[in-house]
Motif scaffolding. Structure first.
Motif, PDB file in Angstrom:
ATOM      1  N   ARG A 161       0.815  -1.225   0.000  1.00 41.31           N
ATOM      2  CA  ARG A 161       0.000   0.000   0.000  1.00 41.31           C
ATOM      3  C   ARG A 161       0.845   1.271   0.000  1.00 41.31           C
ATOM      4  N   VAL A 162       2.160   1.122   0.229  1.00 44.12           N
ATOM      5  CA  VAL A 162       3.053   2.272   0.336  1.00 44.12           C
ATOM      6  C   VAL A 162       4.031   2.270  -0.830  1.00 44.12           C
ATOM      7  N   SER A 163       4.163   3.428  -1.501  1.00 46.39           N
ATOM      8  CA  SER A 163       5.135   3.549  -2.591  1.00 46.39           C
ATOM      9  C   SER A 163       6.509   3.936  -2.076  1.00 46.39           C
ATOM     10  N   SER A 164       6.531   4.878  -1.132  1.00 42.73           N
ATOM     11  CA  SER A 164       7.787   5.460  -0.698  1.00 42.73           C
ATOM     12  C   SER A 164       7.730   5.827   0.775  1.00 42.73           C
ATOM     13  N   VAL A 165       8.852   5.660   1.453  1.00 47.83           N
ATOM     14  CA  VAL A 165       8.983   6.069   2.844  1.00 47.83           C
ATOM     15  C   VAL A 165      10.136   7.058   2.905  1.00 47.83           C
ATOM     16  N   ILE A 166       9.901   8.193   3.568  1.00 47.14           N
ATOM     17  CA  ILE A 166      10.925   9.221   3.704  1.00 47.14           C
ATOM     18  C   ILE A 166      11.303   9.289   5.177  1.00 47.14           C
ATOM     19  N   VAL A 167      12.610   9.232   5.434  1.00 45.02           N
ATOM     20  CA  VAL A 167      13.109   9.178   6.805  1.00 45.02           C
ATOM     21  C   VAL A 167      14.259  10.156   6.992  1.00 45.02           C
TER      22      VAL A 167
END
Length: 177
Positions: A35-41
């Motif tokens: 369900r998630v395309s990208s995670v920014i951390v």
């Protein structure tokens, strides 16, 4: 109480503010999976995420990520620990975000202590904010908590410093004081 994972629509991006277990749960990210395309951390957090189908981008303070909108990492005051006693292990692993999408500016400082000079930088650089998503965190005992968290009055003051049109308080009553 959590949400039913099946009711969550596909997400373009997930923003992680810091490494604490209540903000970065590997099990939650595994459940979100496709369900998630990208995670920014923030810097130093990528290794805490499980390997899965989404891409992970680490950003430094004031670094920009452009996609369908503009996301900028903004400095905040917190600590980068993941477990009790390791706060100094990741000295830069916490951040906030300024998101601009179709002319709307949203400020999310993650979890932060109050310091007007740092928190008002978003206004200085980007002008008035449409929505300030402000954390009201555990503040008792004050001598231990306020170096890392904002109280309700400070959250309102920051929203005013940002000339925010609206403020959405979050993170309150997440722990029993």
């Amino acid at each position: 109480m959590g949400m039913d994972i099946q009711r969550i629509l596909p997400l373009t991006a997930v923003l992680i503010s810091h490494r604490h277990m209540d903000h970065l749960s590997p099990a939650s990210h595994k459940l979100l999976g496709g369900r998630v395309s990208s995670v920014i951390v923030p810097s130093g957090v990528k290794t805490d995420l499980p390997t899965t189908t989404f891409s992970v981008t680490e950003l430094q303070a004031w670094q920009v990520r452009e996609s369908s909108g503009l996301g900028i990492v903004v400095p905040v005051i917190h600590d980068g620990g993941r477990f009790v006693g390791d706060a100094r292990s990741h000295p830069d692993s916490f951040a906030g975000y300024l998101i601009e999408y179709h002319g709307m500016k949203v400020y999310f400082p993650g979890v932060t202590a109050y310091r007007a000079d740092i928190l008002s930088n978003a206004f200085t650089r980007f002008g008035p904010i449409d929505l300030a998503i402000m954390p009201i965190c555990p503040i008792v005992p004050a001598e231990e908590m306020l170096p890392h968290h904002m109280n309700p009055e400070q959250a309102i003051e920051v929203a005013n410093l940002l000339h925010a049109s609206a403020m959405l308080p979050i993170h309150f009553e997440t722990f029993v004081n």
